[in-house]
Design an enzyme around this catalytic site. Sequence first.
Site, PDB file in Angstrom:
ATOM      1  N   HIS A  72      90.268  81.027  71.522  1.00  0.00           N
ATOM      2  CA  HIS A  72      90.405  80.781  73.262  1.00  0.00           C
ATOM      3  C   HIS A  72      91.832  81.542  73.642  1.00  0.00           C
ATOM      4  CE1 HIS A  72      90.370  75.994  72.192  1.00  0.00           C
ATOM      5  NE2 HIS A  72      89.487  76.430  72.181  1.00  0.00           N
ATOM      6  N   GLU A  74      95.125  82.356  73.746  1.00  0.00           N
ATOM      7  CA  GLU A  74      96.152  82.752  73.038  1.00  0.00           C
ATOM      8  C   GLU A  74      95.842  83.095  72.287  1.00  0.00           C
ATOM      9  OE1 GLU A  74      94.808  79.530  74.424  1.00  0.00           O
ATOM     10  OE2 GLU A  74      96.226  78.098  73.965  1.00  0.00           O
ATOM     11  N   CYS A 100      96.292  73.568  72.478  1.00  0.00           N
ATOM     12  CA  CYS A 100      95.655  72.784  72.071  1.00  0.00           C
ATOM     13  C   CYS A 100      96.080  73.376  70.436  1.00  0.00           C
ATOM     14  CB  CYS A 100      94.069  73.061  71.690  1.00  0.00           C
ATOM     15  SG  CYS A 100      92.997  74.735  70.809  1.00  0.00           S
ATOM     16  N   CYS A 103      95.857  76.312  68.757  1.00  0.00           N
ATOM     17  CA  CYS A 103      96.494  77.429  69.017  1.00  0.00           C
ATOM     18  C   CYS A 103      98.195  77.274  69.204  1.00  0.00           C
ATOM     19  CB  CYS A 103      95.801  77.427  71.021  1.00  0.00           C
ATOM     20  SG  CYS A 103      94.630  78.461  70.907  1.00  0.00           S
TER      21      CYS A 103
END
Length: 145
Positions: A72, A74, A100, A103
């Site tokens: 992802h 981040e 999510c 993360c």
Amino acid sequence: MNNTEEKQVKLDKRYLRMAAIWAENSYCERRKVGALIVKNKMIISDGYNGTPSGFENICEDENNVTKPYVLHAEANAITKIARSHNSSDGATLYITDSPCIECAKLIIQSGIKRVVYSKKYRLDDGLNLLRKANIEVVYIDINNE
């Protein structure tokens, strides 16, 4: 809204637009996500969703399902900080899509104190975890201006 708050909102929108442009670097077809980590008005890291270094730049399988090893945005930005001489302690994360739960855990552990995002994801468990950790969470819809 006072002058300081107005300046912060303008700055937040600017960084969110930059994160959206950074998302264009993603090879993912289903969703392109961009992230910037900012500290003292300086971008100290960036990331977008994609496969790990050395893997093919194809994020979805033949059924258009995201491959399980896609990182992802981040997570990419946070791990990039880990390889630098910078610290994300007290920083702000600007991200195109809300994080999510996985993360969110990384965000908490990295010392980021503020998360600003512009698109809501169908699940909000990541946002709820951030709030539980006393991280400021700000939603700004930059697409409806």
